[in-house]
Design an enzyme around this catalytic site. Sequence first.
Site, PDB file in Angstrom:
ATOM      1  N   HIS A   1      -9.310 -27.764  31.921  1.00  0.00           N
ATOM      2  CA  HIS A   1     -10.647 -27.531  32.461  1.00  0.00           C
ATOM      3  C   HIS A   1     -10.958 -26.046  32.640  1.00  0.00           C
ATOM      4  O   HIS A   1     -11.953 -25.702  33.288  1.00  0.00           O
ATOM      5  CB  HIS A   1     -10.847 -28.271  33.798  1.00  0.00           C
ATOM      6  CG  HIS A   1     -10.505 -29.720  33.728  1.00  0.00           C
ATOM      7  ND1 HIS A   1     -11.224 -30.619  32.983  1.00  0.00           N
ATOM      8  CD2 HIS A   1      -9.493 -30.440  34.300  1.00  0.00           C
ATOM      9  CE1 HIS A   1     -10.700 -31.817  33.102  1.00  0.00           C
ATOM     10  NE2 HIS A   1      -9.639 -31.735  33.881  1.00  0.00           N
TER      11      HIS A   1
ATOM     12  N   ARG B   1     -23.748 -17.111  40.409  1.00  0.00           N
ATOM     13  CA  ARG B   1     -23.231 -15.762  40.152  1.00  0.00           C
ATOM     14  C   ARG B   1     -23.310 -15.486  38.658  1.00  0.00           C
ATOM     15  O   ARG B   1     -23.685 -16.353  37.873  1.00  0.00           O
ATOM     16  CB  ARG B   1     -21.774 -15.659  40.606  1.00  0.00           C
ATOM     17  CG  ARG B   1     -20.909 -16.765  40.000  1.00  0.00           C
ATOM     18  CD  ARG B   1     -19.438 -16.571  40.274  1.00  0.00           C
ATOM     19  NE  ARG B   1     -18.652 -17.750  39.972  1.00  0.00           N
ATOM     20  CZ  ARG B   1     -18.278 -18.148  38.756  1.00  0.00           C
ATOM     21  NH1 ARG B   1     -18.656 -17.445  37.702  1.00  0.00           N
ATOM     22  NH2 ARG B   1     -17.548 -19.237  38.585  1.00  0.00           N
TER      23      ARG B   1
END
Length: 675
Positions: free
Chosen positions: A235, A297
């Site tokens: 992942h 972000r």
Amino acid sequence: MFKRILIANRGEIACRVIATARRLGVETVAVYSDADAAALHVAMADRAVRLGPAPARDSYLRADLILEAAKATGAEAIHPGYGFLSENADFAEACEKAGVVFIGPPASAIRAMGSKSEAKALMDKAGVPLTPGYHGADQDPAHLQAEADRIGYPVLIKASAGGGGKGMRLVETSADFEEALASCKREASASFGDDKVLVERFVTRPRHIEMQVFADSYGNAVHLFERDCSIQRRHQKVVEEATAPGMPEDLRQRMGEAAVAAALAVGYQGAGTVEFIAETASDGTPGDFFFMEMNTRLQVEHPVTEMVTGQDLVEWQLRVASGEPLPLMQEEIYDYGHAIEVRLYAEDPDGGFLPSIGVLNHLRFPQDSEGIRIDTGVRQGDEISPHYDPMIAKLIAYGPNRDVAIARLLAALRETEVAGIATNRDFLIRVLSQEDFSEGLLDTGFIAAREEMLLPGRPRADDIVLAMATLIELDGEARKARARAATGGDPYSPWARADGWRLNDAGPVDLKFKDFDGERSIRTRHHHGAWHCRVDDGAEIEATLLSVTDDFLEARIDGDRRTLGYSRSETQTGDRLTLFYGADTFVLDRLDPLASATGGDQSDHALTAPMPGKVTAIFVAAGDTVTAGQSLMILEAMKMEHTIKAPADGTVDALPFAVGDQVTDGAVLISFAEE
């Protein structure tokens, strides 16, 4: 525009922000821990302030110290980069109270998207498609398992406060759920201080496609197209590209509209990324998509978006945070060509991708290559420490189309050389070289389905590589001999030569190397300007040295011109050569029979810690009989869990450490009975 900003981060992202700030005439203040006192970002900034000791909790995660540094240096704003405090709502609020601009979204948006469960509820109200799953507050393991059974396997357990692949487990059957949940919660707690999880249906052929969004304080929001991040390991993203291969235009439009709706739903400002998972057809074409999360972000992979749009996203961040409107509206944003990025990590793919800690004895990137961009925060001689992410650099390639971008990136990787630690360079080359990758047949299981091809094991040096290693060593001996003669003897004496010269005959020169597979013997004779090398009593190779420097060799091997880059370092038993030959990296130790072999190898009857860390679980006891591949212990390092497995059948003799103990690199974790 701001006059001075502080960058509350380190490494390549700090260097990246400094570069844009410098171009805009904005002064920069760096912060650093004791481990980073001589780091590149510290050298690049106009000013630098020490925060504290090496551990992030004592330095880069100390919001109070960062705000004190901003006040002391007169910084008007703080850029958090990514990681550390970049998605910390409390820090964003603290900046506002201190009168310092937080270059990012408001705290309310961070909180709204910081919890995966709450974010999905908001997205549901905004009409953004969601993956079927359980996002509730009841964290009782029995209830979570019941929900997983209801959803249907496979399911994905995900840390509610997570990101970066941490705190995530794929569960194939109900019987595996309990163990996976416990492991996921431990990792989530260690990484984020919160062990809450959610459970979702796992899309069996998923593509990970994300949209770059931007919003300002005037209610404007746009997207800058999508990135495909489907090539992942555990992942964690390995390859990212813009735009997504095979993306239908109508799907791009719908996904872009959903991403902008997500940003507007939370009153977003600044740079953000809305991540989706997409069902994929057998030909690789993405179809139905579902919201996963929003990262509040700048993303690690933002350079590929910059390269296809021609925009500087850090500049956009600074302008929006200083009160300006978005530089461009949606109809003014275009994409051109294709860009691909890979993350060069200090990790050992042949050792389970464990991080590799040590000094960068040798570091070379391609110079002035067309369409190539290198984002890094390290230099040759820097140390990769156990305290932070082990990224060395990001290599980004741009081309008028995807084929050209792939070719340029492969060439750049082959020209990249790192010695002193293990890296994933060769692994990245193999991934990009896969035919399915070239054809755009991407999904998040790409690497797992091709492990045998992508992880074939360490390459064994063939006769050609050994012949070139021999030329390097013989040239090194000749240089030493000439140096000795120049300082105290006759440099023209035949006894100062190291090319195999003998008074009556060309005598043999014997060399021995050792690699992961054992010792290799080479006997050489110099005859008519060439070396004749016999490897392991096999066929003879004719090798002629054409040119050599301290890190590059050009030779003629059996009539063919060959080149390789190399690095030489010293070990207790002699020289160590790291050879970069095409797509492979070889490490050979020159065995000196006169060297004192102090220390010796680790015992064959013990497992040692591959890096500093903390023991979080032990599954065996002294006296237990174990089988090869059995899980014995879990070591937590760099906020990731690493399972220590038995290399062979045997009996556990001793366990020197207990759960919770800190261990040093090389410490004996488990010893086995000699039989």
